[in-house]
Scaffold this active site. Structure first.
Site, PDB file in Angstrom:
ATOM      1  N   HIS A   1       0.825  -1.200   0.000  1.00  0.00           N
ATOM      2  CA  HIS A   1       0.000   0.000   0.000  1.00  0.00           C
ATOM      3  C   HIS A   1       0.863   1.256   0.000  1.00  0.00           C
ATOM      4  O   HIS A   1       0.981   1.962   1.002  1.00  0.00           O
ATOM      5  CB  HIS A   1      -0.958  -0.020   1.199  1.00  0.00           C
ATOM      6  CG  HIS A   1      -2.129  -0.913   0.994  1.00  0.00           C
ATOM      7  ND1 HIS A   1      -2.930  -1.370   2.023  1.00  0.00           N
ATOM      8  CD2 HIS A   1      -2.656  -1.446  -0.145  1.00  0.00           C
ATOM      9  CE1 HIS A   1      -3.882  -2.138   1.524  1.00  0.00           C
ATOM     10  NE2 HIS A   1      -3.735  -2.202   0.223  1.00  0.00           N
TER      11      HIS A   1
ATOM     12  N   HIS B   1      -0.204  -8.685   1.200  1.00  0.00           N
ATOM     13  CA  HIS B   1      -1.258  -8.793   2.208  1.00  0.00           C
ATOM     14  C   HIS B   1      -1.866 -10.188   2.287  1.00  0.00           C
ATOM     15  O   HIS B   1      -2.561 -10.506   3.246  1.00  0.00           O
ATOM     16  CB  HIS B   1      -2.365  -7.776   1.915  1.00  0.00           C
ATOM     17  CG  HIS B   1      -1.836  -6.398   1.661  1.00  0.00           C
ATOM     18  ND1 HIS B   1      -1.709  -5.874   0.392  1.00  0.00           N
ATOM     19  CD2 HIS B   1      -1.365  -5.457   2.507  1.00  0.00           C
ATOM     20  CE1 HIS B   1      -1.196  -4.659   0.467  1.00  0.00           C
ATOM     21  NE2 HIS B   1      -0.974  -4.382   1.738  1.00  0.00           N
TER      22      HIS B   1
ATOM     23  N   CYS C   1       3.494 -11.743   2.692  1.00  0.00           N
ATOM     24  CA  CYS C   1       4.525 -11.657   3.727  1.00  0.00           C
ATOM     25  C   CYS C   1       4.539 -12.953   4.533  1.00  0.00           C
ATOM     26  O   CYS C   1       3.480 -13.434   4.954  1.00  0.00           O
ATOM     27  CB  CYS C   1       4.252 -10.473   4.650  1.00  0.00           C
ATOM     28  SG  CYS C   1       5.385 -10.392   6.060  1.00  0.00           S
TER      29      CYS C   1
ATOM     30  N   GLU D   1      -5.554  -7.822   3.955  1.00  0.00           N
ATOM     31  CA  GLU D   1      -4.969  -8.845   4.828  1.00  0.00           C
ATOM     32  C   GLU D   1      -6.052  -9.562   5.621  1.00  0.00           C
ATOM     33  O   GLU D   1      -6.009 -10.788   5.791  1.00  0.00           O
ATOM     34  CB  GLU D   1      -3.947  -8.234   5.779  1.00  0.00           C
ATOM     35  CG  GLU D   1      -3.291  -9.287   6.668  1.00  0.00           C
ATOM     36  CD  GLU D   1      -2.373  -8.708   7.724  1.00  0.00           C
ATOM     37  OE1 GLU D   1      -2.209  -9.370   8.773  1.00  0.00           O
ATOM     38  OE2 GLU D   1      -1.817  -7.612   7.512  1.00  0.00           O
TER      39      GLU D   1
ATOM     40  N   THR E   1      -1.598  -8.089  11.127  1.00  0.00           N
ATOM     41  CA  THR E   1      -0.201  -7.871  11.524  1.00  0.00           C
ATOM     42  C   THR E   1       0.182  -6.403  11.661  1.00  0.00           C
ATOM     43  O   THR E   1       1.254  -6.098  12.181  1.00  0.00           O
ATOM     44  CB  THR E   1       0.759  -8.518  10.506  1.00  0.00           C
ATOM     45  OG1 THR E   1       0.584  -7.898   9.228  1.00  0.00           O
ATOM     46  CG2 THR E   1       0.529 -10.016  10.410  1.00  0.00           C
TER      47      THR E   1
ATOM     48  N   SER F   1      -2.492   2.821   3.666  1.00  0.00           N
ATOM     49  CA  SER F   1      -1.523   2.007   4.410  1.00  0.00           C
ATOM     50  C   SER F   1      -1.927   1.918   5.872  1.00  0.00           C
ATOM     51  O   SER F   1      -1.910   2.913   6.595  1.00  0.00           O
ATOM     52  CB  SER F   1      -0.122   2.617   4.291  1.00  0.00           C
ATOM     53  OG  SER F   1       0.762   2.028   5.220  1.00  0.00           O
ATOM     54  N   SER F   2      -2.282   0.718   6.309  1.00  0.00           N
ATOM     55  CA  SER F   2      -2.718   0.526   7.693  1.00  0.00           C
ATOM     56  C   SER F   2      -1.631   0.907   8.678  1.00  0.00           C
ATOM     57  O   SER F   2      -1.863   1.667   9.622  1.00  0.00           O
ATOM     58  CB  SER F   2      -3.133  -0.935   7.910  1.00  0.00           C
ATOM     59  OG  SER F   2      -3.451  -1.175   9.272  1.00  0.00           O
ATOM     60  N   ASN F   3      -0.428   0.405   8.477  1.00  0.00           N
ATOM     61  CA  ASN F   3       0.621   0.654   9.473  1.00  0.00           C
ATOM     62  C   ASN F   3       1.034   2.118   9.499  1.00  0.00           C
ATOM     63  O   ASN F   3       1.375   2.650  10.552  1.00  0.00           O
ATOM     64  CB  ASN F   3       1.817  -0.274   9.239  1.00  0.00           C
ATOM     65  CG  ASN F   3       2.673   0.123   8.063  1.00  0.00           C
ATOM     66  OD1 ASN F   3       3.597   0.909   8.201  1.00  0.00           O
ATOM     67  ND2 ASN F   3       2.372  -0.413   6.889  1.00  0.00           N
TER      68      ASN F   3
ATOM     69  N   SER G   1       5.671   0.364   4.240  1.00  0.00           N
ATOM     70  CA  SER G   1       5.566   0.246   2.785  1.00  0.00           C
ATOM     71  C   SER G   1       6.106   1.475   2.062  1.00  0.00           C
ATOM     72  O   SER G   1       5.980   1.575   0.839  1.00  0.00           O
ATOM     73  CB  SER G   1       4.102   0.003   2.384  1.00  0.00           C
ATOM     74  OG  SER G   1       3.249   0.957   2.996  1.00  0.00           O
TER      75      SER G   1
END
Length: 324
Positions: free
Chosen positions: A57, A90, A112, A142, A180, A238-240, A282
């Site tokens: 992402h 994902h 991953c 994911e 994750t 982007s989640s993170n 990412s």
């Protein structure tokens, strides 16, 4: 430096700001591997190489790979029969894998390995008869891939309130897994709520939130008390990266997420003595450095990397793409 020391120093103009770089920041091992899989496939088989969904992402990464011949598609129906397709970092559901096989596609899996670990946990626990709570964000690729490792018996929760509303078949045969890339602190709260309501719940042997997510959040916790604004390099989906921005804000520091240097606004630096910069897992370092260049152009006088964990994790490439 403590927040008390910060408060004792008179703020100056943004033109005198110092930029502090979080460590670690940017690419994780799973993202490195996923991008290399696409590049190796292009080198070996030539364009076009199809990628189901964004490989990671990040708009910068996707644009770069597209310029090299990668074609990003939403569904496998968009891939010609017999073509080459890469699954994103994902992960995908079992149904997607079966559909790719049915279409005779050459598949390279960029999932991953830490996501694959969760997939294995789900498959094993469903075989053992456990109903599984998935902690994650609805609609995230994911989460869809992980929940798609089982035909049924999966329950999604996004908050502590969701835990209170859960209806399970047998509290004695219940387990949980997580996405994750979640907020470590928020996930701990949800896990605590699950344990309080279902004391017999089966836990993963090791937490599912990955090392890179943990390390980048810890780096923001270390950096935030030292700065007056945080800039997170990352794409909106982007989640993170979003979790890093939210974490800085929860620590009382204004935070902004940017995808390009042009998105950095001069007023963010006005009156600020120290600016913190981090990047999601990412986001490439070259993009982060272009943001640093933008901050310098706006008058930041110096850039200083902070202390932090040095990551040396790496994952092997799939068979067929490894160098002999």
């Amino acid at each position: 430096m403590s927040t008390t020391e910060n408060a004792a120093i008179e703020p100056v103009t943004g033109a005198d700001a110092e930029v502090l770089l979080a460590q670690p920041r940017g690419f994780c091992a799973g993202v490195d591997r996923a991008i290399e899989i696409v590049e190796r496939a292009l080198q070996r088989f030539g364009a076009p190489i199809y990628v189901r969904h964004e490989i990671v992402h990040n708009a910068y990464v996707v644009s770069d790979l597209r310029s090299k011949g990668a074609v990003f598609v939403q569904e496998l129906d968009d891939v010609p029969v017999g073509g080459t397709v890469i699954f994103s970092a994902h992960g995908v559901s079992r149904a997607v894998r079966q559909a790719a096989e049915a279409r005779g596609l050459r598949v390279f899996d960029a999932t991953c390995p830490l996501v694959t670990k969760v997939h294995v946990e789900v498959s094993k626990m469903r075989t053992q008869g456990f109903e599984i709570i998935m902690i994650g964000h609805k609609g995230h690729p994911e989460v869809e891939g992980t929940m798609g490792q089982a035909d049924d018996g999966m329950l999604l929760v996004e908050s502590v309130d969701d835990v209170a509303r859960l209806a399970v078949k047998d509290p004695a045969r219940l387990a949980y897994v997580t996405q994750t890339t979640l907020s470590v602190d928020e996930t701990q709260e949800i896990v605590a709520a699950i344990k309080a309501r279902f004391p017999a719940v089966h836990e993963p042997k090791k937490q599912d939130i990955c090392y890179a997510t943990q390390n980048r959040q810890d780096a923001v916790k270390f950096m935030a008390p030292q700065v007056e604004v945080v800039i997170v390099v990352g794409s909106p989906n982007s989640s993170n990266s979003n979790r890093l921005r939210e974490l800085a804000e929860k620590l009382g520091v204004p935070a902004y997420m940017v995808d390009t240097p042009e998105q950095v606004r001069p007023e963010w630096l006005a009156g600020k003595r120290r600016v913190g910069l981090t990047a999601g897992a990412s986001a490439p370092e070259e993009l982060a450095q272009s943001i640093v260049d933008r901050l310098r152009a706006l008058g930041a006088r110096s850039v200083r990397p902070l202390d932090g964990i040095q990551e040396n994790m790496s994952f092997p490439l799939p068979r067929g793409l490894q160098i002999n």
